[in-house]
Design an enzyme around this catalytic site. Sequence first.
Site, PDB file in Angstrom:
ATOM      1  N   GLY A  50      28.935  24.608  32.289  1.00  0.00           N
ATOM      2  CA  GLY A  50      27.561  24.356  32.720  1.00  0.00           C
ATOM      3  C   GLY A  50      27.202  22.881  32.597  1.00  0.00           C
ATOM      4  N   CYS A 304      23.988  23.719  19.973  1.00  0.00           N
ATOM      5  CA  CYS A 304      24.542  22.421  20.369  1.00  0.00           C
ATOM      6  C   CYS A 304      23.970  21.272  19.551  1.00  0.00           C
ATOM      7  CB  CYS A 304      24.263  22.160  21.838  1.00  0.00           C
ATOM      8  SG  CYS A 304      24.687  23.543  22.862  1.00  0.00           S
TER       9      CYS A 304
END
Length: 358
Positions: A50, A304
Amino acid sequence: MYRVLTEQFGNPSAQYPLGHQARTLVEDSRAVVADALGCKAENLFFTSCGTESNNWAIRSAAWHGRHTGKHIITTAVEHSAVLEPLRALAQEGYEITRLRPDRSGNVTVEQVADALREDTILISMMLVNNETGCVFPVAEAARLLKARKSHALLHCDAVQGLLKVPCDPVRWGVDLMSLSAHKIGGPKGIGALYVADSLRNFRPLLPGGGQERGLRSGTEATAQIAGFAKAVELRRENLAEKLARMAALKSYCRDRLLTIPGMETVGDGTAPHILSLSLAGYPSANIVTELGEQGICISAGSACHKGKPSHVFAAMGLPKKVAAGTIRVSFGPDTTEADIDALYAALKEHQSKRFPML
Ligand code: PLP
């Protein structure tokens, strides 16, 4: 994927039968993923993730609009895979308007309308926020661009939206849409970018041997591509039932965890697979570590961020103590009520063993 790695390991560009087999596999897989998105297979390009799709979409959209302007609209709560390429463009002289969400985590199409200018070349808006589960008005933004006869392209990071909430780039009129397989049970390291018909001369990401219709060269990751398609097929089986079950579990989880003293919801995300809550005064880093040791896998904000405070909660204006205590619970088709009960018990135990931080 195992079969592709061990038996059907030909190079899709090779002329021998193993190669033809691999080519068929890649194209069949493309058709499967495209069907889930309601687009033609020829509009879907495989990427490595992505993040790559977002970087490609943003960079190439900026190039596409180079004669029109240097203004870009996004939200302050996009994934870093959008915010960082935009930050790089800002360093090159682009002006970025970052729409701030309200306290519930939502942004409105009116905010987009107010920010839209003659020299706006791109709007990049995610479909579902990965930390709050808020669904953003992407279809409405597309309608706005049409009504205003804007030249701006609309990019949507739909990594958290595919097969979770309605996601229909063709009907909505979205120009670019990023996907990633590992959010629907597929392998990591494979993504895709939808590129609308109108972008016939879209700028290639990787010039080279001409794979992916010349836009993203490099020998195709056939096993991952096959895994992406398999994940789509499996997820689409009884999808409505799965989503309803996930939504019901989310609601059960919310009700149960809110009985813990001091627990509050963060934002009012409506996506069925993400619930954000905060146990203010109990830092989420400690909760995540302690529960992880018991085999309970939840996140603190975004996985993340690696311990950095979440830009999403900062943009929502959450008090520091609430932001620091925010945990994200994600639901999949296999999550059970017993899982939620175990989470509840573990959080109660965590709280009973510690004093809250002031
Ligand atoms: N966009 C969103 C909203 C995400 O949640 C993620 C991953 O967590 C990404 C992009 C990045 O996707 P990938 O891990 O495939 O690079």
